[in-house]
Enzyme design. Structure first.
Site, short mmCIF file in Angstrom:
data_model
loop_
_atom_site.label_atom_id
_atom_site.label_comp_id
_atom_site.label_asym_id
_atom_site.label_seq_id
_atom_site.Cartn_x
_atom_site.Cartn_y
_atom_site.Cartn_z
N GLY A 1 73.94 23.20 70.17
CA GLY A 1 75.62 23.26 69.11
C GLY A 1 75.32 22.75 68.22
O GLY A 1 74.56 23.25 67.84
N GLY A 2 76.73 21.76 68.13
CA GLY A 2 75.86 21.47 66.03
C GLY A 2 75.13 20.62 65.74
O GLY A 2 74.14 19.80 65.44
N GLY B 1 55.92 43.85 40.34
CA GLY B 1 57.23 42.20 40.62
C GLY B 1 56.53 41.48 41.08
O GLY B 1 56.59 40.20 40.99
N ALA B 2 55.78 41.61 42.19
CA ALA B 2 54.93 40.48 43.04
C ALA B 2 54.35 40.21 42.13
O ALA B 2 54.07 38.78 42.16
CB ALA B 2 54.33 41.04 43.80
#
Ligand code: HXC
Length: 508
Positions: free
Chosen positions: A169-170, A404-405
């Site tokens: 859960g949380g 781009g790398a």
């Protein structure tokens, strides 16, 4: 002993029992230690000083809360790791399943506040059934108070979480905000909703282990940064991590002197790159050779293995390393590797840990899967992280640095301080074959080979980039340790600030 002191001894004994002998035995049967035993392994011998031992739940009137239990299911305090102070909390599963009620949360918040004020790491040992059902909204409020502090502490002090039991859960969100998550094999799991809820909602049948065990989070989700075989190993490795880190974003780096001289050549590195350009080699071999005592502490070892991240020391100082791994996906950048490395670069930058980047990257991984899932924004995270980082940045291109790398991997243009390349480097828009096929589309097959060789000669080398100053020096591989160690030494007093802003807007 004076009568009046006896009460204190009695209360301390009672508090030390936690949820009682039976529940402690049940804990052992699951192969788990108690909250206090864990703290004792984590910290230097006899250094633990407990805070809040006698706290009790205020909510005794609700449900089945037992007024005789001290500590409210969490042991909190401070101690040292190799002499350095840390704050710690350790949830006690023998008390209401380590669930978080109001006072339990207050105790955690108190040590977090102290850690922030003093400027020392906070370590949380989690073993909890989540929000304490009997305390209802007070537990939810308690969680939110913890989350708020996690966020305020982020980038100020190192925050480390160990998951040593259930975390549902949380309860998963506090660890998720912290810097590093450790899990132990077969005894820890994390999920937002457990197997029962999954079955009801999606009709999937899964075990807790498959849904949120250590292997799942190490390999599939990337939620876990470190997985070890058992709790003791986890606690010992947290000590090792803390050793690599400063106490806060304001404190001096720790120095761990050792016998490794950095002013020597490492001849074996001259043979690391295979003659066949398309053959992989293990970038971890290079990382270890560059490290003092060949000691490399790898983070997220099993997640997105096409990029490697972790800590080494060079000349005694901690350095964060990011390296493309040619052994996986040829070292391509994809969504997961970009996210993994971006977070690590930002961690290092928060805590003034210099970054060494080792580049052998043929580009971003192409394909619909990557594009549909947003490689554009995820890849931009790594670009953003490098571009905003003001810590010393030393880059070594070992082989490919395409497209781009090339830009992304701590290039000169993203304020790389010292950018080195090996003679085997190929710094170009793309590989020779792909480039020749595009430029010379209409040319005959036999002529194409010549063009590929031409392209390789003219573009696939480090000398074009060096002639423009994008590479500071082309170096022999055997000199790499010497070069980077001298570089980081020079950069120790580096000062660089980004323009004023409230905060940036990284493409999340
Ligand atoms: C109060 C709890 C508890 C809880 C366990 N216990 N979870 N008490 N609140 N949330 C108690 C049990 O009653 C039991 O008490 C003891 O802890 C040990 O539990 P067992 O079930 O016997 O242990 P085990 O079989 O190991 O199972 C552990 C478990 C299971 C998987 C954690 O107890 C469980 O599923 N608990 C509920 C988990 C859950 O749904 N939590 C709420 C999540 S929602 P005795 O007295 O018998 O020893 C949430 C919202 C937060 O957290 C949102 C914040 C944003």
């Amino acid at each position: 002993m004076r009568e009046i002191f006896k009460k204190l001894i009695k209360l301390t004994k009672q508090a030390n029992l936690g949820g009682g002998k039976e529940r402690t035995q049940a804990q052992y049967k699951k192969g788990k230690l108690t909250a206090r035993e864990r703290i004792n392994i984590l910290l230097d011998d006899s250094s633990f000083q407990e805070i809040g031992m006698l706290v009790k739940s205020k909510n005794v009137e609700v449900g089945s809360i037992d007024n005789s239990i001290f500590g409210d299911g969490v042991v909190t305090g401070h101690g040292t790791i190799n002499g350095n102070a840390v704050m710690v909390y350790s949830q006690d599963f023998t008390v209401y399943g380590g669930s978080l009620g109001e006072e339990h949360a207050n105790k955690i918040c108190k040590v977090m506040d102290m850690a922030i004020k003093i400027g020392i790491p906070i370590i949380g040992l989690n073993d909890s059934g989540g929000a304490r059902i009997q305390e209802g909204v007070s537990s939810l409020g308690g969680y939110a108070e913890v989350f708020q502090r996690n966020v305020l502490a982020s980038g100020v002090i190192p925050q480390i979480s160990a998951i040593l039991g259930p975390c549902a859960g949380g309860a998963v969100y506090s660890p998720a905000i912290t810097d590093f998550i450790f899990m132990s094999n077969n005894s820890s799991y994390m999920f937002v909703t457990g197997p029962e809820v999954v079955k009801t909602v999606t009709h999937e049948e899964v075990t807790s282990e498959y849904l949120g065990g250590a292997t799942t989070h190490a390999k599939k989700s990337g939620v876990a940064d470190f997985v070890f075989d058992n709790e003791i190993a986890v606690l010992q490795q947290i000590r090792r991590l803390v050793d690599f880190l400063p106490s806060s974003n304001q404190s001096e780096m720790k120095i761990k002197k050792n016998d490794t001289s950095f002013n020597t050549e490492i001849p074996s590195l001259d043979n690391l790159i295979p003659k066949d350009k398309n053959k992989p080699y293990d970038m971890k071999d290079l990382i270890s050779k560059l490290a003092d005592n060949e000691d490399f502490f790898e983070v997220q070892k099993d997640y997105a293995p096409n990029i490697i991240i972790g800590f080494i020391r060079v000349d005694g100082f901690s350095i964060g390393v990011v390296g493309n791994q040619p052994m996986h996906l040829a070292g391509c950048l994809d969504i997961n590797s970009s996210r993994k490395a971006a977070r690590f670069v930002r961690f290092c930058d928060c805590f003034n840990i210099p970054i060494l980047t080792l580049v052998d990257v043929p580009g971003f991984l192409p394909g619909t899967d990557q594009e549909f899932n947003g490689i554009i924004k995820h890849g931009a995270k790594l670009l953003f992280a490098y571009a905003e980082a003001t810590v010393p940045k030393v880059t070594v291109i070992t082989r490919k640095a395409y497209g781009g790398a090339y830009d992304v991997m701590a290039s000169k243009h993203l304020r790389g301080d010292l950018n080195y390349a090996w003679p085997t480097s190929e710094i170009a828009v793309m590989g020779a074959e792909g480039a020749a096929k595009i430029i010379f589309k209409k040319i005959k097959q036999e002529k194409l080979k010549e063009k590929i060789i031409d392209y390789e000669r003219n573009f696939s080398n480090p000398y074009n980039a060096a002639s423009r100053g994008y590479i500071d020096e082309v170096i022999l591989p055997s000199n790499t340790r010497l070069k980077i160690a001298n570089g980081f030494k020079l950069l120790r007093k580096k000062k660089l600030e980004n323009p004023y802003k409230k905060h940036d807007n990284i493409p999340l």
